[in-house]
Design a protein around this motif. Sequence first.
Motif, PDB file in Angstrom:
ATOM      1  N   MET A 165       0.829  -1.213   0.000  1.00  0.00           N
ATOM      2  CA  MET A 165       0.000   0.000   0.000  1.00  0.00           C
ATOM      3  C   MET A 165       0.865   1.264   0.000  1.00  0.00           C
ATOM      4  SD  MET A 165      -3.084  -0.838  -0.380  1.00  0.00           S
ATOM      5  CE  MET A 165      -3.926   0.674   0.009  1.00  0.00           C
ATOM      6  N   ILE A 166       2.020   1.209   0.623  1.00  0.00           N
ATOM      7  CA  ILE A 166       2.925   2.365   0.629  1.00  0.00           C
ATOM      8  C   ILE A 166       3.469   2.587  -0.784  1.00  0.00           C
ATOM      9  CG2 ILE A 166       5.120   3.295   1.498  1.00  0.00           C
ATOM     10  CD1 ILE A 166       2.932   3.296   3.631  1.00  0.00           C
ATOM     11  N   LEU A 167       3.878   1.499  -1.444  1.00  0.00           N
ATOM     12  CA  LEU A 167       4.369   1.614  -2.821  1.00  0.00           C
ATOM     13  C   LEU A 167       3.300   2.216  -3.732  1.00  0.00           C
ATOM     14  CD1 LEU A 167       6.290  -1.763  -3.236  1.00  0.00           C
ATOM     15  CD2 LEU A 167       7.291   0.538  -3.095  1.00  0.00           C
ATOM     16  N   LYS A 168       2.078   1.719  -3.594  1.00  0.00           N
ATOM     17  CA  LYS A 168       0.972   2.217  -4.404  1.00  0.00           C
ATOM     18  C   LYS A 168       0.727   3.697  -4.110  1.00  0.00           C
ATOM     19  CE  LYS A 168      -3.762   0.989  -5.622  1.00  0.00           C
ATOM     20  NZ  LYS A 168      -4.895   0.097  -5.334  1.00  0.00           N
ATOM     21  N   GLY A 169       0.762   4.049  -2.829  1.00  0.00           N
ATOM     22  CA  GLY A 169       0.539   5.434  -2.424  1.00  0.00           C
ATOM     23  C   GLY A 169       1.621   6.375  -2.944  1.00  0.00           C
ATOM     24  N   LEU A 170       2.870   5.927  -2.901  1.00  0.00           N
ATOM     25  CA  LEU A 170       3.970   6.752  -3.410  1.00  0.00           C
ATOM     26  C   LEU A 170       3.802   7.029  -4.897  1.00  0.00           C
ATOM     27  CD1 LEU A 170       7.130   5.277  -1.630  1.00  0.00           C
ATOM     28  CD2 LEU A 170       6.270   7.622  -1.442  1.00  0.00           C
ATOM     29  N   ARG A 171       3.368   6.015  -5.631  1.00  0.00           N
ATOM     30  CA  ARG A 171       3.175   6.187  -7.079  1.00  0.00           C
ATOM     31  C   ARG A 171       2.116   7.236  -7.382  1.00  0.00           C
ATOM     32  NH1 ARG A 171       4.922   2.768 -10.982  1.00  0.00           N
ATOM     33  NH2 ARG A 171       6.292   1.085 -10.329  1.00  0.00           N
ATOM     34  N   LYS A 172       1.093   7.309  -6.516  1.00  0.00           N
ATOM     35  CA  LYS A 172      -0.040   8.209  -6.760  1.00  0.00           C
ATOM     36  C   LYS A 172       0.114   9.572  -6.087  1.00  0.00           C
ATOM     37  CE  LYS A 172      -3.557   4.711  -7.496  1.00  0.00           C
ATOM     38  NZ  LYS A 172      -4.900   4.250  -7.111  1.00  0.00           N
ATOM     39  N   LEU A 173       1.043   9.691  -5.143  1.00  0.00           N
ATOM     40  CA  LEU A 173       1.145  10.892  -4.323  1.00  0.00           C
ATOM     41  C   LEU A 173       1.465  12.147  -5.129  1.00  0.00           C
ATOM     42  CD1 LEU A 173       1.103  12.047  -1.419  1.00  0.00           C
ATOM     43  CD2 LEU A 173       3.543  11.493  -1.264  1.00  0.00           C
ATOM     44  N   ILE A 174       2.369  12.012  -6.094  1.00  0.00           N
ATOM     45  CA  ILE A 174       2.774  13.179  -6.872  1.00  0.00           C
ATOM     46  C   ILE A 174       2.769  12.857  -8.359  1.00  0.00           C
ATOM     47  CG2 ILE A 174       4.188  14.184  -5.022  1.00  0.00           C
ATOM     48  CD1 ILE A 174       6.645  13.065  -6.355  1.00  0.00           C
ATOM     49  N   ASP A 175       2.833  13.908  -9.172  1.00  0.00           N
ATOM     50  CA  ASP A 175       2.916  13.748 -10.619  1.00  0.00           C
ATOM     51  C   ASP A 175       4.396  13.621 -10.977  1.00  0.00           C
ATOM     52  OD1 ASP A 175       2.860  13.851 -13.382  1.00  0.00           O
ATOM     53  OD2 ASP A 175       1.468  15.552 -13.470  1.00  0.00           O
ATOM     54  N   TRP A 176       4.881  12.395 -10.986  1.00  0.00           N
ATOM     55  CA  TRP A 176       6.300  12.113 -11.197  1.00  0.00           C
ATOM     56  C   TRP A 176       6.814  12.696 -12.504  1.00  0.00           C
ATOM     57  CZ3 TRP A 176       9.158  10.114  -7.317  1.00  0.00           C
ATOM     58  CH2 TRP A 176       8.455   9.538  -6.252  1.00  0.00           C
ATOM     59  N   ASN A 177       6.074  12.454 -13.583  1.00  0.00           N
ATOM     60  CA  ASN A 177       6.523  12.922 -14.901  1.00  0.00           C
ATOM     61  C   ASN A 177       6.636  14.442 -14.963  1.00  0.00           C
ATOM     62  OD1 ASN A 177       6.790  10.356 -15.968  1.00  0.00           O
ATOM     63  ND2 ASN A 177       4.696  10.306 -16.741  1.00  0.00           N
ATOM     64  N   ALA A 178       5.693  15.142 -14.336  1.00  0.00           N
ATOM     65  CA  ALA A 178       5.724  16.601 -14.351  1.00  0.00           C
ATOM     66  C   ALA A 178       6.980  17.140 -13.660  1.00  0.00           C
ATOM     67  CB  ALA A 178       4.473  17.168 -13.673  1.00  0.00           C
ATOM     68  N   LEU A 179       7.497  16.393 -12.695  1.00  0.00           N
ATOM     69  CA  LEU A 179       8.706  16.805 -11.984  1.00  0.00           C
ATOM     70  C   LEU A 179       9.987  16.307 -12.676  1.00  0.00           C
ATOM     71  CD1 LEU A 179       7.661  16.236  -8.244  1.00  0.00           C
ATOM     72  CD2 LEU A 179       7.883  18.409  -9.456  1.00  0.00           C
ATOM     73  N   GLY A 180       9.814  15.524 -13.758  1.00  0.00           N
ATOM     74  CA  GLY A 180      10.969  15.034 -14.501  1.00  0.00           C
ATOM     75  C   GLY A 180      11.499  13.696 -14.010  1.00  0.00           C
TER      76      GLY A 180
END
Length: 126
Positions: A12-27
């Motif tokens: 659940m932590i891994l899943k949450g980390l993936r969804k927490l921020i817009d990774w691509n937008a930050l590069g």
Amino acid sequence: MIRVLLADDEPMILKGLRKLIDWNALGFDIIGNACDGRELMELMEALQPDVIISDISMPHFTGIDMIRRIHEEGLPIKVIFISAFQEFTYARDAVAYGALDYLVKPIIKQQLESVLCKAASLINEH
């Protein structure tokens, strides 16, 4: 894109980390995730990430084992630790081996984004 490897023994932590921020937008690009220390060590070698975001306490190998190896081998990997523990010894060891930060769960979006920006700046400088 900066390559990121996530590691935590709680799915659940891994899943949450993936969804927490817009990774691509930050590069950033999440290139994989590990569910224990052994898998983390294997993926670290195979995928050669720029950044690892890892729980500090996992089965088989701890985050400290992992960052010690990075330090000893002189690998250019930036490490951000996350943990449910506000344990001074862990934090001290993490900093001694060059961790960028030690975030306590639950992870706050702004804190993670701030540390990722610091990581990106260091990687781009290098």
